[in-house]
Design a protein around this motif. Sequence first.
Motif, short mmCIF file in Angstrom:
data_model
loop_
_atom_site.label_atom_id
_atom_site.label_comp_id
_atom_site.label_asym_id
_atom_site.label_seq_id
_atom_site.Cartn_x
_atom_site.Cartn_y
_atom_site.Cartn_z
N VAL A 1 27.17 24.29 -19.52
CA VAL A 1 27.82 23.61 -18.40
C VAL A 1 27.89 24.56 -17.21
CG1 VAL A 1 29.92 22.45 -17.63
CG2 VAL A 1 29.14 22.18 -20.00
N GLU A 2 27.49 24.07 -16.03
CA GLU A 2 27.34 24.92 -14.85
C GLU A 2 28.61 25.68 -14.50
OE1 GLU A 2 26.35 24.45 -10.07
OE2 GLU A 2 26.10 22.75 -11.44
N GLN A 3 29.78 24.99 -14.54
CA GLN A 3 31.02 25.66 -14.14
C GLN A 3 31.36 26.83 -15.06
OE1 GLN A 3 30.70 22.35 -14.57
NE2 GLN A 3 31.86 21.17 -13.04
N ILE B 1 43.64 36.65 -24.70
CA ILE B 1 42.68 36.03 -25.61
C ILE B 1 42.56 34.57 -25.22
CG2 ILE B 1 42.16 35.35 -27.98
CD1 ILE B 1 43.57 37.80 -28.97
N ASP B 2 41.36 34.17 -24.82
CA ASP B 2 41.17 32.81 -24.32
C ASP B 2 39.76 32.34 -24.64
OD1 ASP B 2 43.59 32.74 -22.13
OD2 ASP B 2 42.53 34.66 -22.04
N ARG B 3 39.60 31.02 -24.71
CA ARG B 3 38.28 30.46 -24.56
C ARG B 3 37.87 30.68 -23.11
NH1 ARG B 3 36.68 25.51 -23.81
NH2 ARG B 3 38.79 24.68 -23.76
N LEU B 4 36.60 30.98 -22.87
CA LEU B 4 36.14 31.21 -21.50
C LEU B 4 36.10 29.87 -20.78
CD1 LEU B 4 35.23 33.33 -19.49
CD2 LEU B 4 32.89 32.94 -20.23
N ASP B 5 37.23 29.53 -20.17
CA ASP B 5 37.41 28.22 -19.55
C ASP B 5 38.16 28.40 -18.24
OD1 ASP B 5 38.88 25.52 -19.07
OD2 ASP B 5 37.48 25.04 -20.68
N TYR B 6 37.80 27.59 -17.24
CA TYR B 6 38.44 27.72 -15.93
C TYR B 6 39.91 27.33 -15.95
CZ TYR B 6 36.87 22.80 -15.97
OH TYR B 6 36.61 21.50 -16.33
N THR B 7 40.38 26.68 -17.01
CA THR B 7 41.80 26.31 -17.09
C THR B 7 42.68 27.48 -17.51
OG1 THR B 7 41.69 25.61 -19.41
CG2 THR B 7 41.15 23.97 -17.73
N LYS B 8 42.12 28.56 -18.00
CA LYS B 8 42.91 29.61 -18.65
C LYS B 8 43.46 30.67 -17.70
CE LYS B 8 42.16 27.75 -22.66
NZ LYS B 8 43.27 27.02 -23.36
N GLN C 1 40.56 42.02 -22.63
CA GLN C 1 40.36 40.59 -22.39
C GLN C 1 39.27 40.07 -23.31
OE1 GLN C 1 41.90 38.10 -20.35
NE2 GLN C 1 40.64 36.98 -21.81
N VAL C 2 39.68 39.25 -24.29
CA VAL C 2 38.73 38.57 -25.17
C VAL C 2 38.46 37.19 -24.59
CG1 VAL C 2 38.32 37.67 -27.48
CG2 VAL C 2 39.58 39.82 -27.18
N ALA C 3 37.21 36.87 -24.35
CA ALA C 3 36.82 35.58 -23.79
C ALA C 3 35.80 34.95 -24.74
CB ALA C 3 36.24 35.74 -22.39
N THR C 4 36.26 34.02 -25.55
CA THR C 4 35.39 33.37 -26.52
C THR C 4 34.38 32.48 -25.81
OG1 THR C 4 37.21 33.36 -28.11
CG2 THR C 4 35.36 31.89 -28.55
N PRO C 5 33.09 32.60 -26.12
CA PRO C 5 32.09 31.76 -25.45
C PRO C 5 32.40 30.28 -25.59
CG PRO C 5 31.04 33.50 -26.72
CD PRO C 5 32.49 33.54 -27.07
#
Length: 486
Positions: A317-319, A274-281, A308-312
């Motif tokens: 932002v392009e990345q 479970i994460d925010r959809l972020d490249y750091t995760k 896999q839950v990916a919170t928008p």
Amino acid sequence: MPGDYDLVVVANRLPVDRVEEPDGSTSWRRSPGGLVTALEPVMKREDGAWVGWAGGAGDEAPEPFDAEGVRCVPIPLSEEEVEEYYEGFSNGTLWPLYHDVIVAPGYHRSWWEAYVRVNERFAEAAAVQAAQGATVWVQDYQLQLVPRMLRQRRPDLQIGFFNHIPFPPFEIFAQLPWRKAIIDGLLGADLVGFQRAADANNFARACRRASNLPARAGRIRLDAEGGREVRAASFPISIDFRALDELAQREDVKARAAEIRRDLGDPEHLLLGIDRLDYTKGILHRLKAFEELLDDGRVDVAEASLVQVATPSRERVEQYVQLRQDVEVTVGRINGTHSTIAHTAVHYLHHSYGREEMAALYLAADVMLVTALRDGMNLVAKEYVASRHDERGVLVLSEFTGAADELGGQALMVNPHDIDGLKDAVLRALRMPPREAGRRMRALRRRVGDHDVQRWAASFLEALAQHAPDPRGTAAEVAASAEASA
């Protein structure tokens, strides 16, 4: 002229969200975040004010109002400022820089100018609301200039700052063209708090290297200000353990957890991210490890399934747009190769969910995968632990999270860049004997339960009260009140 509030919190967002009612009217509803949970009790006791952005773009903000027992002071952000201050400097410059340059930061002077301008607006609003000798607690990387701006306006105040994300080593921080201005802004506070001791040490080193200031044992001396000392220290944030523990024990939540497993085909093992959809995760690293376990035949799709839950997040932002595409392509490839009619390898959910559904997911999962490449804390790891009143489940945790400092003794620690090591840890979690898993989870629950979010707030305010000049005893009273609510 001083204001009326003995405690003022300054954060990028207000503690309430605007809600459009069916009849067209507007109301305000309490935000679900951990910071709001931590500070709400003490804010109510101290008749506090909260300065923050209301969330919408426009040159005008609503007038100050009372909601959930807290005075809310909205700050306006124009469309251009949302783009340049928030999406630009805060999340296009500082966020990647402070997360070890996982993607390249952008350094644009117009972004910096907007950041300065918006920080001035927050500082001015806080100065107007704060009573004589009040405590002002500034939150996070979007507002690093506010402490100095506030001190210039109101030297009578006790000022604390807490950085919720990592603070990078100086060799990375030094890339920032405005590094001295950021350091000077933070040094307007009496106490600067971080998630990890390493972050506090990085900040102290930045003070020495960027500003040539003496810094020893977490204390930075400002000779130009009469020898005033700023303390830098770690205060790891946590969660409302009791509330989440009670939620997970509700019969409807337990029934929903059982229903989730049935809907997924009753897999022998259910893995969860479970994460925010972020490249750091580290979502792609996690998917790669699971895919290779399936490719190698060490795990069978009939045996284990990954949700896999990916919170928008930051969808303009392009990345982040590219990351979403990469994740969806990877999930499609895994499922196309390994799923069967009866069993799906990866269930990908690009949604946000309420507290009850999150608790049910935590209860349903046998293995929690937290594989962040860099994270200030990662509260998902603690939420999983708090939800497991059944003392089952295994936490696989990245060593690059703040949570690793507290939970590393009983979680299975991983370097997410080491795919082979990550695969071995996942397999170990899947095969772990119930007795060992129970022993580990009991220890994790004791740690999180003893160090909850109320204790975090109380410890910070107590440290601020002890370190800063206290002309009226305000900070000490605030700290005592926070401790009583813990």
